[in-house]
Scaffold this active site. Structure first.
Site, PDB file in Angstrom:
ATOM      1  N   GLY A 249       0.833  -1.209   0.000  1.00 54.96           N
ATOM      2  CA  GLY A 249       0.000   0.000   0.000  1.00 54.96           C
ATOM      3  C   GLY A 249       0.864   1.254   0.000  1.00 54.96           C
ATOM      4  CG  ASP A 250       0.570   3.701   2.337  1.00 49.96           C
ATOM      5  OD1 ASP A 250      -0.553   4.199   2.233  1.00 49.96           O
ATOM      6  OD2 ASP A 250       0.925   2.989   3.291  1.00 49.96           O
TER       7      ASP A 250
ATOM      8  N   GLY B 148       1.606   5.318  -4.000  1.00 50.68           N
ATOM      9  CA  GLY B 148       1.420   6.549  -4.789  1.00 50.68           C
ATOM     10  C   GLY B 148       0.461   6.313  -5.943  1.00 50.68           C
ATOM     11  CE  LYS B 149      -3.205   1.852  -4.033  1.00 54.34           C
ATOM     12  NZ  LYS B 149      -2.205   1.669  -3.002  1.00 54.34           N
TER      13      LYS B 149
ATOM     14  CG  ASN C 160      -8.874  -0.183   4.738  1.00 51.07           C
ATOM     15  OD1 ASN C 160      -9.578   0.308   3.870  1.00 51.07           O
ATOM     16  ND2 ASN C 160      -8.544  -1.457   4.738  1.00 51.07           N
TER      17      ASN C 160
ATOM     18  N   GLY D 298      -5.824   5.433   2.045  1.00 54.20           N
ATOM     19  CA  GLY D 298      -5.586   6.875   2.081  1.00 54.20           C
ATOM     20  C   GLY D 298      -4.889   7.266   0.800  1.00 54.20           C
ATOM     21  CG  HIS D 299      -6.001   6.578  -2.685  1.00 54.73           C
ATOM     22  ND1 HIS D 299      -6.945   6.004  -3.487  1.00 54.73           N
ATOM     23  CD2 HIS D 299      -5.273   5.562  -2.189  1.00 54.73           C
ATOM     24  CE1 HIS D 299      -6.793   4.696  -3.474  1.00 54.73           C
ATOM     25  NE2 HIS D 299      -5.785   4.402  -2.684  1.00 54.73           N
TER      26      HIS D 299
ATOM     27  CD  GLN E 201      -6.883  -1.310   1.548  1.00 56.85           C
ATOM     28  OE1 GLN E 201      -7.618  -1.904   0.793  1.00 56.85           O
ATOM     29  NE2 GLN E 201      -7.219  -0.178   2.120  1.00 56.85           N
TER      30      GLN E 201
ATOM     31  CB  THR F 286      -2.951   5.461  11.358  1.00 58.09           C
ATOM     32  OG1 THR F 286      -1.791   5.108  10.591  1.00 58.09           O
ATOM     33  CG2 THR F 286      -4.070   4.476  11.088  1.00 58.09           C
ATOM     34  N   GLY F 287      -1.437   8.367  10.507  1.00 62.52           N
ATOM     35  CA  GLY F 287      -0.320   9.236  10.880  1.00 62.52           C
ATOM     36  C   GLY F 287       0.885   8.472  11.421  1.00 62.52           C
TER      37      GLY F 287
ATOM     38  N   PRO G  38       4.398   6.553  11.619  1.00 61.05           N
ATOM     39  CG  PRO G  38       6.242   6.585  13.054  1.00 61.05           C
ATOM     40  CD  PRO G  38       4.747   6.632  13.032  1.00 61.05           C
TER      41      PRO G  38
ATOM     42  CG  ASP H 271      11.460  12.384  -5.751  1.00 61.34           C
ATOM     43  OD1 ASP H 271      10.733  11.450  -6.145  1.00 61.34           O
ATOM     44  OD2 ASP H 271      11.154  13.124  -4.781  1.00 61.34           O
TER      45      ASP H 271
ATOM     46  CB  VAL I 100      10.914  12.840 -10.417  1.00 60.96           C
ATOM     47  CG1 VAL I 100      11.646  11.723 -11.136  1.00 60.96           C
ATOM     48  CG2 VAL I 100      10.226  13.765 -11.425  1.00 60.96           C
TER      49      VAL I 100
HETATM   50  P1  IMP Z   1      -7.019  -2.978   8.255  1.00 60.43           P
HETATM   51  O1  IMP Z   1      -7.187  -2.971   6.788  1.00 60.43           O
HETATM   52  O2  IMP Z   1      -7.351  -1.671   8.906  1.00 60.43           O
HETATM   53  O3  IMP Z   1      -7.711  -4.145   8.912  1.00 60.43           O
HETATM   54  O4  IMP Z   1      -5.447  -3.186   8.582  1.00 60.43           O
HETATM   55  C1  IMP Z   1      -4.754  -4.373   8.257  1.00 60.43           C
HETATM   56  C2  IMP Z   1      -3.343  -4.076   7.801  1.00 60.43           C
HETATM   57  O5  IMP Z   1      -3.369  -3.440   6.525  1.00 60.43           O
HETATM   58  C3  IMP Z   1      -2.563  -3.134   8.717  1.00 60.43           C
HETATM   59  O6  IMP Z   1      -1.197  -3.492   8.677  1.00 60.43           O
HETATM   60  C4  IMP Z   1      -2.765  -1.781   8.059  1.00 60.43           C
HETATM   61  O7  IMP Z   1      -1.737  -0.869   8.401  1.00 60.43           O
HETATM   62  C5  IMP Z   1      -2.692  -2.184   6.594  1.00 60.43           C
HETATM   63  N1  IMP Z   1      -3.400  -1.261   5.704  1.00 60.43           N
HETATM   64  C6  IMP Z   1      -4.722  -1.170   5.503  1.00 60.43           C
HETATM   65  N2  IMP Z   1      -5.006  -0.250   4.566  1.00 60.43           N
HETATM   66  C7  IMP Z   1      -3.833   0.259   4.165  1.00 60.43           C
HETATM   67  C8  IMP Z   1      -3.464   1.239   3.172  1.00 60.43           C
HETATM   68  O8  IMP Z   1      -4.288   1.824   2.467  1.00 60.43           O
HETATM   69  N3  IMP Z   1      -2.121   1.475   3.044  1.00 60.43           N
HETATM   70  C9  IMP Z   1      -1.186   0.814   3.771  1.00 60.43           C
HETATM   71  N4  IMP Z   1      -1.480  -0.115   4.682  1.00 60.43           N
HETATM   72  C10 IMP Z   1      -2.810  -0.390   4.877  1.00 60.43           C
END
Ligand code: IMP
Length: 429
Positions: free
Chosen positions: A12-13, A15-16, A38, A40-41, A225, A306-307, A309, A338, A414
């Site tokens: 996940g994350d 940069g989609k 869950n 975050g884009h 995700q 969730t903020g 790190p 970059d 970049v």
């Molecule tokens: P849940 O989806 O909230 O049940 O979390 C299960 C796992 O997936 C945890 O490790 C979360 O941090 C991870 N997770 C869920 N959604 C994302 C996302 O959009 N990006 C990165 N990790 C995610």
């Protein structure tokens, strides 16, 4: 292509959102197909930063119609807040621009509470969920006790189902220290009021999308995700509760098996993860601060939802290959090249040493990554727009990944801004 499915092939994350933003300008529909808030884009347009959890990133673009698919679990409180946030930002939100599948499931305050309760019970074995109630909502779905968006159209049924669900939740939390029951009447009032607002947006989106395809329209399915968090093929149990892989787009959106499909895999030039679970190439030395950033910039590696790190590490080619194969990836988009500038050496894991294992995602800490080292490069890449203007060592790194994957890398980003992308194929412009 009639249907482009864009997915993240890491944790996940990746940069989609920025690629969805680029592609959605050519699309008629942009559809989310898995997960809930869950995700975050983040999309950066000029000075403006849009952080979306539920609505497809394509919603920012005036052209496409946005769709939330049947496979999603949707918290209506978050959804309405996002709709309001976009309206305040001058982006029209109305039923001609947004459709919600009547078969998507609702997330309730009960699901959120159970998510937190389950995590507290797991103690040291916790998954590190986002606490958004995603797991419990999917449990109810599979248990055939979930509440559908279709139920929002039938007030009596909604009240019956919510009452039964909330009473069950309250029974589970009643005697647990640190947890409080939720007033059932309050939830019923809130959900009944939200049903009235959401009613015009609820549709049979499968029917709409199938018709659109038959009329030659273009659809972008936007993954959430990342593939390594997939419930069936990820590092179970440290996964999310939905199927994040590209083939699930077909199921969730109800589009059958279109002939003309392209799968776009998005990945970062390094690896990141939030939450618990294996991370073979994780780094703990001075490289960590370079890869993660210090949190001062919106694109530094801190969770959008969730903020927290993010854990960071070197690119894991072994997992990348496996996930590209599972998703049927046709082309790749690389992000955050970059960030690696200034590192003396850049590494990519190309094999796992040690004992041979059946499934590297299920070994919990027993694999030893073998790295290929690449000479680093200097300079700020954020203003580079042409492939040949990149430092030769940066190009060499990208070409090495491409050769290792045997899949073309068509876009290299970049920087976080819409235009901070190098197109390797002019046809993509
Ligand atoms: P849940 O989806 O909230 O049940 O979390 C299960 C796992 O997936 C945890 O490790 C979360 O941090 C991870 N997770 C869920 N959604 C994302 C996302 O959009 N990006 C990165 N990790 C995610």
């Amino acid at each position: 292509m009639a249907l482009d499915i864009l997915i993240g092939v890491q944790w996940g994350d990746e940069g989609k959102g920025r690629f969805v933003d680029l592609l959605s300008q050519q699309m008629d529909y942009v559809a989310r197909f898995a997960g809930g808030d869950n995700a975050g884009h983040t999309i950066h347009i000029g000075e403006r930063v849009f952080k979306l959890h539920l609505l497809p990133s394509g919603m920012i673009d005036p052209r496409p119609i946005s769709v939330l698919g049947a496979g999603m679990v949707i918290n209506p409180v978050v959804l309405l807040k996002e709709m309001e946030f976009l309206r305040e930002s001058g982006i029209p939100v109305n039923p001609s621009r947004l459709l919600i599948s009547h078969r998507a499931h609702l997330v309730t305050p009960g699901h959120r509470l159970l998510d937190q309760l389950n995590e507290a019970r797991r103690g040291a074995q916790k998954i590190g969920t986002t606490g958004r109630g995603i797991g419990p909502a999917y449990v109810d779905k599979v248990n055939r006790s979930g509440i559908l968006f279709n139920d929002l159209l039938i007030p009596d049924r909604l009240i019956d189902k919510l009452t039964m669900h909330m009473e069950e939740v309250n029974q589970r939390v009643r005697d647990v220290v640190g947890f409080e029951t939720i007033p059932v009447d309050q939830v019923i009032d809130d959900y009944t009021a939200m049903a009235e607002i959401l009613r015009p947006y609820i549709a049979d989106v499968g029917e709409v999308l199938r018709q659109a395809l038959s009329r030659g329209k273009r659809i972008l399915a936007e993954g959430a995700q990342g593939a390594l968090l997939d419930i069936d093929h990820g590092g179970y149990p440290f996964v999310t509760s939905s199927s994040c892989l590209a083939p699930n787009a077909l199921l969730s959106l109800g589009v059958g098996m279109p002939k003309d499909v392209r799968v776009i895999g998005v990945f970062k030039a390094f690896q990141t993860r939030v939450g618990e679970g294996d991370f073979p190439t994780e780094v703990f030395d001075e490289t960590t601060a370079i890869l993660r950033g210090d949190g001062s910039k919106p694109w530094d590696e801190f969770g959008t939802t969730t903020g927290r790190p993010r854990r960071v590490g070197w690119l894991d080619g072994v997992l990348l290959r496996q996930m590209a194969a599972l998703n049927g990836v046709s082309v790749l988009g690389l992000t955050k090249l970059d960030v690696l500038s200034g590192l003396p050496v850049v590494k990519m894991c190309t094999a796992y040493g040690g004992q041979k294992v059946l499934d590297p995602l299920l070994v919990q800490g027993q694999v030893e990554p073998t790295y290929q080292d690449f000479p680093g490069w200097e300079g700020d890449l954020q203003s580079v727009r042409k492939w040949l203007d990149l430092p030769s060592n940066a190009r060499h790194y990208v070409e090495a990944i491409e050769a290792f994957m045997d899949i073309p890398i068509r876009w290299v980003s970049v920087g976080p801004e819409r235009q901070q992308v190098i197109y390797r194929d002019e046809d993509d412009r």
